[in-house]
Design an enzyme around this catalytic site. Sequence first.
Site, PDB file in Angstrom:
ATOM      1  N   ARG A  31     -40.992 -12.641  16.390  1.00  0.00           N
ATOM      2  CA  ARG A  31     -42.394 -12.338  16.086  1.00  0.00           C
ATOM      3  C   ARG A  31     -42.441 -11.850  14.654  1.00  0.00           C
ATOM      4  O   ARG A  31     -41.925 -10.773  14.332  1.00  0.00           O
ATOM      5  CB  ARG A  31     -42.929 -11.268  17.043  1.00  0.00           C
ATOM      6  CG  ARG A  31     -44.422 -10.987  16.867  1.00  0.00           C
ATOM      7  CD  ARG A  31     -45.266 -12.162  17.356  1.00  0.00           C
ATOM      8  NE  ARG A  31     -46.673 -11.826  17.470  1.00  0.00           N
ATOM      9  CZ  ARG A  31     -47.624 -12.360  16.679  1.00  0.00           C
ATOM     10  NH1 ARG A  31     -47.293 -13.241  15.741  1.00  0.00           N
ATOM     11  NH2 ARG A  31     -48.884 -12.027  16.858  1.00  0.00           N
ATOM     12  N   GLY A  32     -43.059 -12.645  13.795  1.00  0.00           N
ATOM     13  CA  GLY A  32     -43.014 -12.378  12.366  1.00  0.00           C
ATOM     14  C   GLY A  32     -43.504 -11.001  11.959  1.00  0.00           C
ATOM     15  O   GLY A  32     -42.857 -10.304  11.174  1.00  0.00           O
ATOM     16  N   ASP A  52     -43.466  -8.300  13.483  1.00  0.00           N
ATOM     17  CA  ASP A  52     -42.597  -7.199  13.932  1.00  0.00           C
ATOM     18  C   ASP A  52     -41.310  -7.122  13.127  1.00  0.00           C
ATOM     19  O   ASP A  52     -40.871  -6.034  12.737  1.00  0.00           O
ATOM     20  CB  ASP A  52     -42.229  -7.396  15.416  1.00  0.00           C
ATOM     21  CG  ASP A  52     -43.381  -7.051  16.346  1.00  0.00           C
ATOM     22  OD1 ASP A  52     -44.399  -6.559  15.859  1.00  0.00           O
ATOM     23  OD2 ASP A  52     -43.238  -7.282  17.558  1.00  0.00           O
ATOM     24  N   THR A  53     -40.647  -8.276  12.906  1.00  0.00           N
ATOM     25  CA  THR A  53     -39.256  -8.221  12.410  1.00  0.00           C
ATOM     26  C   THR A  53     -38.958  -9.122  11.226  1.00  0.00           C
ATOM     27  O   THR A  53     -37.820  -9.151  10.751  1.00  0.00           O
ATOM     28  CB  THR A  53     -38.290  -8.610  13.547  1.00  0.00           C
ATOM     29  OG1 THR A  53     -38.511  -9.987  13.907  1.00  0.00           O
ATOM     30  CG2 THR A  53     -38.473  -7.721  14.758  1.00  0.00           C
ATOM     31  N   ARG A  54     -39.958  -9.869  10.742  1.00  0.00           N
ATOM     32  CA  ARG A  54     -39.664 -10.834   9.679  1.00  0.00           C
ATOM     33  C   ARG A  54     -38.995 -10.180   8.472  1.00  0.00           C
ATOM     34  O   ARG A  54     -37.999 -10.693   7.934  1.00  0.00           O
ATOM     35  CB  ARG A  54     -40.947 -11.534   9.220  1.00  0.00           C
ATOM     36  CG  ARG A  54     -40.700 -12.557   8.108  1.00  0.00           C
ATOM     37  CD  ARG A  54     -42.008 -13.082   7.517  1.00  0.00           C
ATOM     38  NE  ARG A  54     -42.858 -13.675   8.528  1.00  0.00           N
ATOM     39  CZ  ARG A  54     -42.721 -14.911   8.993  1.00  0.00           C
ATOM     40  NH1 ARG A  54     -41.733 -15.658   8.540  1.00  0.00           N
ATOM     41  NH2 ARG A  54     -43.547 -15.373   9.905  1.00  0.00           N
ATOM     42  N   GLY A  78     -50.150 -21.887  13.987  1.00  0.00           N
ATOM     43  CA  GLY A  78     -51.267 -22.299  14.830  1.00  0.00           C
ATOM     44  C   GLY A  78     -50.972 -22.024  16.292  1.00  0.00           C
ATOM     45  O   GLY A  78     -50.088 -21.255  16.645  1.00  0.00           O
ATOM     46  N   GLU A  81     -42.412 -21.418  22.306  1.00  0.00           N
ATOM     47  CA  GLU A  81     -41.116 -21.643  21.676  1.00  0.00           C
ATOM     48  C   GLU A  81     -39.991 -21.227  22.636  1.00  0.00           C
ATOM     49  O   GLU A  81     -38.998 -21.939  22.802  1.00  0.00           O
ATOM     50  CB  GLU A  81     -41.043 -20.820  20.384  1.00  0.00           C
ATOM     51  CG  GLU A  81     -39.901 -21.164  19.444  1.00  0.00           C
ATOM     52  CD  GLU A  81     -40.063 -20.398  18.138  1.00  0.00           C
ATOM     53  OE1 GLU A  81     -40.536 -20.999  17.167  1.00  0.00           O
ATOM     54  OE2 GLU A  81     -39.711 -19.203  18.105  1.00  0.00           O
TER      55      GLU A  81
END
Length: 791
Positions: free
Chosen positions: A19-20, A22-24, A51, A85
């Site tokens: 999840r970008g 949160d942890t990117r 999207g 995903e």
Amino acid sequence: MASSSNIPEVKYDVFLSFRGEDTRNNFTCHLNAALCGKKIQTFIDDKLDRGEEISPSLLKAIEQSKISIIILSENYASSSWCLEELAKILDCKKMVIPIFYHVDPSHVRNQTGAFGGAFAALEKRFEERLDILQRWKTSLTEVANLSGWTTDSKKSEFKLIGEIVTDILKRLTKMSPSNHNDLIGVYSTIKKIESLLEIGFNDVRIMGIWGLGGIGKTSISRAIFNKYWSDFEGSFFAENVREESDKSRGLTSMRKELLSAILGDRNANLQLTNTKERLVRKKVLIVFDDVTSLNQIENLIRDPKCLGLGSRIIITSRDKQVLKNCGADQIYKLQGLLHDEAFQLFSHHAFGHNGCTNKEYMELSERIVTYAKGVPLALKVLGSSLLGKTKREWESATKKLETSLHKDIQNVLKISFDGLDYEEKQIFLDIACFFRGQDKGLVIDVMDSCGYSTEIGLSVLIDKSLVIVLYNNKIIIHDLLEEMGREIVQQESIEDPGKRSRLFHHEDVYHVLTKNKGTETIKNIHLDVFRVREMHLTPHVFSKMQNLKYLKVYSSYYGEGFNKLYGFQDVEFEFLELKYLSWPRYAWRSLPLKFHPNNLVALEMPQSNIEQLWPGVQSALEDIVKSALQNIQQSATGSTSFRHDPDGYICFPGSSIPEWFTFRTKGSFIELPPGCLNDGLLGLSFCIVISLQNDHNPIEKLIVYCEVHVKSHGGQYEKKAGKYWEPWLLQSFIDSDHIFIGCTDFWYSSTWLSINSEVLFHFFIGDRDGRRLECNEAKECGVLFHVPQRT
């Protein structure tokens, strides 16, 4: 049964799902960097804006990955993208490793707590899509039940990431398909060596593997290395130590590679206490392959016992005393294969991958295997030479083995040589006597100039297991095969070396040059001046060697007083047929006055005292450019049925642009006046002076890049085209300024030029990825236009 064509191609080692928001920029970023740092091919979706539906490219990346890492953070379940995903990853039935990043696995399993709250918000959006919601819930429950990693306050993220990467490496090692073609019949031997190594015990141990050339020392030590390297903090396989020690500064380069691999610092100094302290804290696995003296080990690592506890060192050698001198705790002697194992290895190469022996060939196979005496290399080469041959050809080959006067391995290997055509034999003998360890591109350029079809010839030699091309494009040949080739040449004239085609033994070269025994038969001379007595050449020593094509003079001793050859500068010989001249540390300031090698393809004279090449060299360079121009014109006008490749180059020592270049300037940029490229341009020649700085990496192969930038109507310069050359010459032995001249026909395009366009060329030296190397500089540059000849 599914068709193999339906199995997706494996492109990535690891796929990262996260999840970008949160942890990117924290955990995921650091994990990705650590994976990439270990050369683990990782797919990470860097798009910030996602999207509702997963793109086809992302689905393909999932299918093409060996392992998927799911970073389950607090807001992971708030994203339909992430959940879809995840579902796709689980559908692929591949290895999945969850990381519970500040979330409880039970909360993921049951969609409770803060993690469940994020999922509840998503449920409202999809309340009418119960099938999709159920699919996502099932996926979350399934991934939560898998064994994975959990963050906690007792362990730093840095340490956790290190453990994850180590675990991934071990999993990939187990998943990686191994090529066991060379390991037939040696599994029990590998097990015995592994038991002697006792990997996991908290001591430093040196293991010696002893045996003759071709018996399998390298293959077995490589198999052990590949199996266990990920269990250590650092690892390195030092291949062909003996061969590297014969090269100028070869061990220096290997030492830098070793220290880079185990310390991450290629410039570490083994003399410094700090470096020794760093090594003693590292648990490492190192293989030193084909060692011939203790000095080589001391040069590379000083004292292998002064490494971290748990370290293992494997040393392979043909000499048992060398292993004793190196302090081997145990020495394992490799024996030839037993009959059944030897038969299996031979059958694998003679009858294809299934190794199934045709009954009508059984008796012939038995006789050949018995003759090979269990030597793996002999079995492999003989089997490869008979693959696909008729029974009559087998019978002929077997009969030849029986009638051979010599019963040693060299004669066994010669059977493969006898199956080559004339050109293939010449290429093989040139490699065995002269070009071993050289760059493939250089060998092809030089041999092609002799009229050989070298590319296809090399392909045949590789197929017959007579030569090998390494990952770095170096051509190598096994010691037994090299000895076989040299024995073939010696048999051309046993008593008189002057009547042989190739001279490579220092005593034979000394005899021919000091006694004036040269003849037109001699094509190659390879001389280590350190190994001969003092030599004084007469002016006409080469006069009868009208067919001399390759000449290499060097010293295996790198200290002062290495040169024992005198009088070459006074030789009265033109060397008209010479194709290749290599003479590192050439002692004189000039070449002989009559030296005029019209057919020279390659000149290597690093660290030399030479100040002038040969009279007429300037004219020769002009001829080269004129030849390139002729090729360009023929290509452009279609005046020849054979299309020449105009993208040629030449590189030679020098520090200034030749005067006959139309435009010349200092630096790496050259700006041309408006309108200069609007006259029906056919092609261009470029010239730059390359200066290699002190911090040049001798391992790295350099590439010459050229960019063309155009400015119109007073605007900014804009890059329009690019070109690069990858010369075999620009690598470790270059240590002085060199002039590079390249020719090309592709630059001009009327679509981006107007009458008043200004053109700027930019030259730089880079690596294979196009990155500019600051340690290498284009000091000067020049341009010469090729335009149609007016009639």
